[in-house]
Design a protein around this motif. Structure first.
Motif, PDB file in Angstrom:
ATOM      1  N   UNK A  55       0.806  -1.209   0.000  1.00  0.00           N
ATOM      2  CA  UNK A  55       0.000   0.000   0.000  1.00  0.00           C
ATOM      3  C   UNK A  55       0.848   1.271   0.000  1.00  0.00           C
ATOM      4  N   UNK A  56       2.111   1.156   0.442  1.00  0.00           N
ATOM      5  CA  UNK A  56       2.982   2.326   0.535  1.00  0.00           C
ATOM      6  C   UNK A  56       3.865   2.504  -0.702  1.00  0.00           C
ATOM      7  N   UNK A  57       4.196   1.426  -1.373  1.00  0.00           N
ATOM      8  CA  UNK A  57       5.212   1.472  -2.438  1.00  0.00           C
ATOM      9  C   UNK A  57       4.730   2.253  -3.655  1.00  0.00           C
ATOM     10  N   UNK A  58       5.632   3.036  -4.209  1.00  0.00           N
ATOM     11  CA  UNK A  58       5.352   3.780  -5.434  1.00  0.00           C
ATOM     12  C   UNK A  58       6.059   3.179  -6.644  1.00  0.00           C
ATOM     13  N   UNK A  59       7.004   2.262  -6.380  1.00  0.00           N
ATOM     14  CA  UNK A  59       7.763   1.636  -7.472  1.00  0.00           C
ATOM     15  C   UNK A  59       7.747   0.120  -7.293  1.00  0.00           C
ATOM     16  N   UNK A  60       7.419  -0.589  -8.351  1.00  0.00           N
ATOM     17  CA  UNK A  60       7.462  -2.045  -8.350  1.00  0.00           C
ATOM     18  C   UNK A  60       8.490  -2.549  -9.351  1.00  0.00           C
ATOM     19  N   UNK A  61       9.134  -3.651  -9.019  1.00  0.00           N
ATOM     20  CA  UNK A  61      10.114  -4.269  -9.922  1.00  0.00           C
ATOM     21  C   UNK A  61       9.715  -5.726 -10.130  1.00  0.00           C
ATOM     22  N   UNK A  62       9.732  -6.158 -11.376  1.00  0.00           N
ATOM     23  CA  UNK A  62       9.323  -7.531 -11.691  1.00  0.00           C
ATOM     24  C   UNK A  62      10.259  -8.132 -12.712  1.00  0.00           C
ATOM     25  N   UNK A  63      10.083  -9.417 -12.907  1.00  0.00           N
ATOM     26  CA  UNK A  63      10.616 -10.085 -14.084  1.00  0.00           C
ATOM     27  C   UNK A  63       9.433 -10.388 -14.976  1.00  0.00           C
ATOM     28  N   UNK A  64       9.542 -11.438 -15.780  1.00  0.00           N
ATOM     29  CA  UNK A  64       8.402 -11.906 -16.569  1.00  0.00           C
ATOM     30  C   UNK A  64       8.684 -13.338 -16.979  1.00  0.00           C
ATOM     31  N   UNK A  65       7.631 -14.145 -17.005  1.00  0.00           N
ATOM     32  CA  UNK A  65       7.769 -15.513 -17.505  1.00  0.00           C
ATOM     33  C   UNK A  65       7.807 -15.548 -19.023  1.00  0.00           C
ATOM     34  N   UNK A  66       7.035 -14.645 -19.634  1.00  0.00           N
ATOM     35  CA  UNK A  66       6.971 -14.594 -21.099  1.00  0.00           C
ATOM     36  C   UNK A  66       6.771 -13.150 -21.542  1.00  0.00           C
ATOM     37  N   UNK A  67       7.231 -12.854 -22.768  1.00  0.00           N
ATOM     38  CA  UNK A  67       6.958 -11.584 -23.437  1.00  0.00           C
ATOM     39  C   UNK A  67       6.444 -11.910 -24.838  1.00  0.00           C
TER      40      UNK A  67
END
Length: 492
Positions: A205-217
């Motif tokens: 609820x506080x975060x303004x930035x998320x970082x991810x990977x991806x399984x597929x593009x």
């Protein structure tokens, strides 16, 4: 916690210590056998599993052959949908790009979806060096992070921990990272999951930035796909104002339709589920829905070097299901930490030495972290012939030869410590090319069998220290065949 496990000893040394840990062996045996049995049942429900496996292999091979075209198509589609694409040649460049993008938002905290690519490049450590704190939100990754530990499995990073150990970690460490563990926390799964949920909710609820990977593009549409089982990924991908995805270039697929194959094979091979509980897809940015800013960092970091190897490139088909780990007798006993990489088990034994090269002692040892039983190939949903690549990489370690490093063709020198192996293989080649010499050697070995030692001398002690030397038969096979069948063949 280090994504690249710098300073780890070579596999034999690390595995020797792990095998001596009875608690670790028990945790691994219970977990891998449970997952293995569930996976076998889930796969058996699908009548066309072999056809799906072959389709996945062909889609991946086609994509790798035309990777340059599909990556350009992907960039164009992501850009048209409102995203920004960045290209990173190596880990250092990828970390620099992500740190800059986070700083531009003015934030000093980020929440993360489980991502092996960011572990591979050591992103958390790089962000910390820039004054940015990254919070893992996958339950198993949270356990690893709070415990100042390293992941040991592709699917279940905390597989080496039992419930009691997890409870102790939560009690001791949660307060230092945010909301503390509830008073009187026990080791029941429901209480542990609830403690993690409460701890993570305030971060979401506080975060303004998320970082991810991806399984597929998907190159056709610029769509990224994350599959997960807990819902933490959905929170990270939708609540922050800025989303940064770091993805290996091999994760691209040509068309939306290609997803059909992998969304059937991945859940059954990994979590033994008929379909994935949470499948999140996003295409650029959309007003009023999800992050307002999207960045895609396409990571090479040794992948084009791997692509240049006609035998080894099949490792890039991997969809990170972890099925090969769960059937591997070596992984079951040694655990994931012994591989010195975020990619443990059979797939790590062929992927890490290609992404990082075989110059270090640990990477030169990884192709030998296998019994070559072939169980990994049998369960792989994209039919990666891991034993074939292992033998190929062993040859590279022992003999050296041509390879591609950092985009340049080079000639590798043989690794140290393999002179005896090279001499033995050359002697065997000489003998096998001369039937008379081979026959004489076999007869001599049979006639002197009573004098043979029970253990090998010199460097051979490393092999016979944990194995019994096979007994030499009283008669060579050729002589036996000639004596028992030779007359029959001659009569015919």
């Amino acid at each position: 916690m280090s994504g690249t496990f710098v300073g780890m000893p070579a596999f034999p040394e690390a595995a020797r210590e792990a095998v001596g840990d009875s608690t670790l062996r028990g945790n691994l045996r219970h977990a891998t056998h449970t997952i293995r049995a569930k996976r076998a049942k889930a796969v058996a429900e699908v009548s066309d599993w072999a056809e799906l496996r072959e389709a996945g292999k062909r889609i991946k091979d086609h994509t790798l052959r035309h990777l340059d075209d599909y990556l350009v198509q992907l960039e164009e589609a992501v850009t048209a949908a409102g995203g920004t694409v960045h290209w990173a040649a190596d880990a250092e460049e990828a970390n620099r790009i992500v740190a800059r993008l986070v700083k531009e938002t003015g934030e000093s905290e980020v929440v993360k979806v489980k991502s092996m690519a960011t572990q591979e490049i050591g992103l958390n450590e790089a962000l910390q060096a820039e004054g940015i704190r990254a919070y893992e939100t996958d339950l198993a990754e949270l356990i690893v992070q709070l415990g100042k530990d390293r992941p040991s499995h592709i699917l279940v990073p905390a597989i080496h921990r039992n419930r009691g150990e997890i409870r102790d970690v939560f009690r001791a460490e949660m307060g230092e990272w945010g909301r503390p563990a509830p008073e009187g926390l026990t080791d029941t799964p429901a209480e542990l999951a609830e403690a993690a949920r409460l701890h993570l909710r305030e971060k979401f609820l506080r975060a303004k930035v998320g970082i991810s990977g991806a399984n597929f593009m998907v190159a056709e549409t610029g769509t990224l796909v994350v599959v997960e089982s807990e819902g933490n990924g959905r929170m990270c991908l939708t609540l922050p104002e800025t989303l940064i995805s770091v993805v290996g270039i091999e994760k691209v697929l040509p068309t939306w339709r290609d997803l059909e194959v992998f969304l059937q094979t991945l859940p059954r091979s990994s979590t033994a589920e008929r379909m994935n509980p949470y499948t999140s897809m996003w295409t650029g940015t959309t007003d009023g829905d999800g992050p307002r800013v999207f960045h895609l960092v396409l990571l090479d970091n040794g992948r084009t070097d791997t692509l240049a190897d006609e035998v080894g490139r099949q490792a890039l088909r991997c969809i990170r299901c972890s099925a090969c780990l769960n059937v591997c007798p070596v992984y079951e006993r040694a655990g994931g930490h012994a591989y010195g990489s975020v990619y443990p088990g059979p797939i790590g034994a062929i992927l890490s030495p290609q992404l990082r090269g075989t110059r270090s002692e640990i990477d030169a040892s990884l192709p030998y972290a296998s019994s070559l039983c072939g169980a990994c190939y049998e369960v792989c949903p994209v039919a990666i012939d891991i034993p074939e690549v292992l033998v190929h990489l062993r040859e590279r370690v022992v003999e050296g030869g041509p390879a591609t490093r950092d985009g340049n063709k080079v000639v590798l020198k043989p690794a140290k410590g393999h002179a005896g192996e090279r001499a033995a293989m050359r002697a065997a080649r000489w003998a096998f090319a001369r039937p008379g010499a081979l026959r004489a050697g076999q007869r001599l070995a049979s006639r002197t069998r009573r004098f043979h030692p029970r253990a090998l001398p010199g460097p051979g002690r490393a092999w016979s220290a944990s194995r019994e030397l096979p007994a030499v038969p009283a008669e060579p096979f050729r002589d036996w065949w000639q004596r028992t069948r030779g007359g029959e063949e001659g009569a015919k």
